[in-house]
Design an enzyme around this catalytic site. Sequence first.
Site, PDB file in Angstrom:
ATOM      1  N   GLU A 110      -2.353   0.346  -8.389  1.00  0.00           N
ATOM      2  CA  GLU A 110      -2.584  -0.146  -7.064  1.00  0.00           C
ATOM      3  C   GLU A 110      -4.011  -1.018  -6.935  1.00  0.00           C
ATOM      4  O   GLU A 110      -4.946  -0.503  -7.740  1.00  0.00           O
ATOM      5  CB  GLU A 110      -2.959   0.741  -6.021  1.00  0.00           C
ATOM      6  CG  GLU A 110      -3.493   0.529  -4.763  1.00  0.00           C
ATOM      7  CD  GLU A 110      -2.627  -0.468  -4.063  1.00  0.00           C
ATOM      8  OE1 GLU A 110      -1.336  -0.637  -3.809  1.00  0.00           O
ATOM      9  OE2 GLU A 110      -3.330  -1.891  -3.628  1.00  0.00           O
TER      10      GLU A 110
ATOM     11  N   ALA B 102       5.236   0.618  13.077  1.00  0.00           N
ATOM     12  CA  ALA B 102       5.124   1.901  12.953  1.00  0.00           C
ATOM     13  C   ALA B 102       6.337   2.533  13.470  1.00  0.00           C
ATOM     14  O   ALA B 102       6.248   3.735  14.104  1.00  0.00           O
ATOM     15  CB  ALA B 102       3.994   2.512  13.584  1.00  0.00           C
ATOM     16  N   ILE B 103       7.591   1.852  13.195  1.00  0.00           N
ATOM     17  CA  ILE B 103       8.736   2.183  13.710  1.00  0.00           C
ATOM     18  C   ILE B 103       9.860   2.712  12.767  1.00  0.00           C
ATOM     19  O   ILE B 103       9.914   2.041  11.733  1.00  0.00           O
ATOM     20  CB  ILE B 103       9.398   1.238  14.532  1.00  0.00           C
ATOM     21  CG1 ILE B 103       8.484   1.215  15.864  1.00  0.00           C
ATOM     22  CG2 ILE B 103      10.715   1.363  14.979  1.00  0.00           C
ATOM     23  CD1 ILE B 103       8.595  -0.080  16.615  1.00  0.00           C
TER      24      ILE B 103
ATOM     25  N   HIS C 280      13.481   2.587  12.360  1.00  0.00           N
ATOM     26  CA  HIS C 280      14.357   1.788  12.872  1.00  0.00           C
ATOM     27  C   HIS C 280      15.926   2.531  12.906  1.00  0.00           C
ATOM     28  O   HIS C 280      16.262   3.121  11.716  1.00  0.00           O
ATOM     29  CB  HIS C 280      14.761   0.340  12.412  1.00  0.00           C
ATOM     30  CG  HIS C 280      13.541  -0.614  12.916  1.00  0.00           C
ATOM     31  ND1 HIS C 280      13.537  -0.980  14.106  1.00  0.00           N
ATOM     32  CD2 HIS C 280      12.475  -0.918  11.850  1.00  0.00           C
ATOM     33  CE1 HIS C 280      12.272  -1.862  13.834  1.00  0.00           C
ATOM     34  NE2 HIS C 280      11.649  -1.772  12.829  1.00  0.00           N
TER      35      HIS C 280
ATOM     36  N   SER D 296      10.839  -5.940   6.994  1.00  0.00           N
ATOM     37  CA  SER D 296      11.439  -5.093   7.921  1.00  0.00           C
ATOM     38  C   SER D 296      12.862  -4.713   7.686  1.00  0.00           C
ATOM     39  O   SER D 296      13.443  -6.080   7.692  1.00  0.00           O
ATOM     40  CB  SER D 296      11.182  -5.576   9.262  1.00  0.00           C
ATOM     41  OG  SER D 296      11.586  -4.609  10.491  1.00  0.00           O
TER      42      SER D 296
END
Lengths: 416, 478
Positions: free
Chosen positions: B31, B46-47, B49, B334
Amino acid sequence: MYDLIVVGGGPAGLAAAVYAWDSGLRSILIVERDRELGGILNQCIHNGFGLTYFKEELTGPEYAHRFVELLQKTGVEVRTDTMVLDVTPDRKVHMTGPATGYRVEEAKSVILAMGCRERTRGAIGTPGTRPAGVLTAGAAQRYVNVEGFMPGKRVVILGSGDIGLIMARRMTLEGAKVLACVEVMPYSGGLTRNIVQCLEDFGIPLYLSHTVTEIRGDRRVEQVVVSRVDQRRQPIPGTEMVFDCDTLLLSVGLIPETELNTRAGIELDPRTKGAVVYENMETSLPGVFTCGNVTHVHDLVDFVTQESQRAGAAAAKYVLGGEPAGEAIPLQNGDAVSYTVPQRVRPANVDKAVEVFFRVNRICGKSEILVTAGERRLAAFKRDRLAPGEMEHITLPKALLEGVTGAVTVSVKEAG
Amino acid sequence: MIDVLIIGCGVTGAATAMELSRYRLDVAVLERENDVALGATRANSAIVHAGYDPKPGTLMAKLNVRGCARTAELCGKLDVPYQNCGSLVLAFSEEEVGTLRTLLDRGIQNGVPGLEILSGDEARRREPHLSDKVLAALWAPTAGIVSPWELCLAMAETAVKNGAALHLETAVTGLERAGEGWLVHTTRGDFAARYVVNAAGVDSALIHDMAAPHEFDIKPSRGEYYILDKSEGKRVSAVIFQCPSERGKGVLVGPTVHGNLIVGPNAEASAPHDTATTAEGLDFVKRTAMLSVPGLNFGQSIRNFSGVRANSGREDFVIGFKAPGFLDLAAICSPGLTSASAIGEYAAELLKEDGLPMEAKPDFTLERRRTRFKELSSEDRAALVSRDPAYGRVICRCETVTEGEILESLRSPIPPRTVDGVKRRVNAGMGRCQGGFCGPRVVDILARELGVTPDEILQDRTGSRILVGKTKEAGADV
């Protein structure tokens, strides 16, 4: 069961507890979240405190110490390093601390004296990157005065609240370069004496009707962009000034820390953002009183002390003498006035007179403060100048309020 | 030699590392930043779906629907805040009602359960603050909300607990095919690995090009947001979308698992790591959100932020072997957060198919718990504080976070080194005062526990110093 639990051991809580003791209560507990009493005064090492109340000039810690000494002559119990998490409507106080443990104490009366918090970048929505080096003036004050560390070397201050002004001087004295103080309003939000002593005396420019329109810098602040604003406080394109700096201090307002009020279901005033109070600083919850900056934000600790003494005496009266009686008259803000404290007065419960604190919402020159009931003028007070950054107070004699039905309005009428 | 080396510890890399840590493999994660979850993972809607957006038949559709269910399950096991609140897509015109039908069809094809088109009135009965101009809404009961950085952390911690190595502040500078594997050049020396997995998010095209012929570009798209105070947190109970367009899923209004309200994002082309906010962008978000929920009180804003989507312009993720031993998990735009846990499983399958021997570890543990003082009963709080007094000292008053919780995070598999690292682990500084109160206290605790001076403590990424030195000596060279 305590007679009184005071939440917060800053200037408000200390004065309230001492006065409640002097008024006859003998079982009083102060709960303070920090390791020492004194609240925010402990990081306010500048002078200028006490001119009204003690008639002498003290530093913040000295002012607090005066009350700690008074407290030591009483039998008031103190729990430091202890945070109150909940006050229930039936006055059970939930608290936690490493030495205290988690416990629930009951009280016949409660005084809420938690103080206030600072508005942040998120509240004002300043665009740009989110690097280190953007912090509230109060946090910077803690780093410099309590921890002994500098949060930056080249500083722009957004907002001309008193803490920001004080920090402009403080950072300068510590060797930092304060490039500008930027205020979105056409007038300062701070005390005139602080503008003079903290900015003018150090040659720090104050840009009124300006704001920060962009923060730049990846890891640490590198620049801020300042723009002039129009009458609707909208930035005017083409007026941008870029400051190379590593720090942006925010002094953009204080907000009463009313989380406990909300959880207890106490009525709040959207204008002060603190509790709605009666003449004796009692909230909508019987036996629960409030004073100091958690009620409305003050400029001078001296007035916090006076207000808190009233709350302390009222809590004692509540515990020793039962509930106060009488109908309440609402106090309203009229022209040029943004709020009043108290918001409600029960004339039957007023001893000789009631002190009313308020702020104006614009700069007013030679003016009359008018107190009216409907068409009837109850009183008038002359002032040479009123400013939003300087809290005003008037004293209304009890006789004036007796027989009044309906609301009483406080307004300001500028001469000419 | 490392069996699998994963580049990037966002939610995709973390999920992959966790899935691979089930097996007797030598797994390492590189990282670039000084903590995990610092790219798109920490700055998004922060969903979780439901899965009616992706085109049927794509890998994205499959992984979204699988990920939606898998995330819910995983959050329970790993103690990650998750709430199955459902979502609504609003239609304001007959044309948009048509779009809802298209989404419904797609959702059915993708295998999304429980989808239903509601009338405007039905939608307003569910959500009383919705605009009265809403004609219809698509209800998706499986949608949810999650703490994205805690999901990433939980998966990364699980990987580390089960033997994976995490190398922070280690940026990949080049990839070289070497024998049966790869030589990975980094800012901290070379790593030899049999397999390399590209989970580099917005930089995944750069990493891809180090190992394989150019195939796709990342066209970063920035989205700006508001976070509103908890006093606005109950304004809506489900996630409220508007109809999607070619620019994305549009501006949403939704609850967060922390009790706040999230509003955003817009979509503007940006540089890969440009997470600045703009006056125009925030204004657009505000105006657009008010169309869905007119009563929103932006006076209760506590923070703005922006994040960058790793868009490729394709209608699917870029997943697959692109060179021998080089697996792309790239262009994870997304619904990447939702899909991550499923992408991790899928990556493990692909590696297995490619011949990586996968022998299950009998001692693999998929369990994580952390203390949340705020959520405990009075009795449990009393017991905890008497056992360890550090849990009695409240450090963050807005979120009621105790010193004990911060010390606990410092003993976790991936301990925080920075003030924001503490925030992501225990929520200190996330509340309405935004660390004004707890910031200096967290600096003190970190300095004490890490054995450094306060002015060495960082706010966030490498170089983000909070303090520039001691008083009485800092101003000399101004």
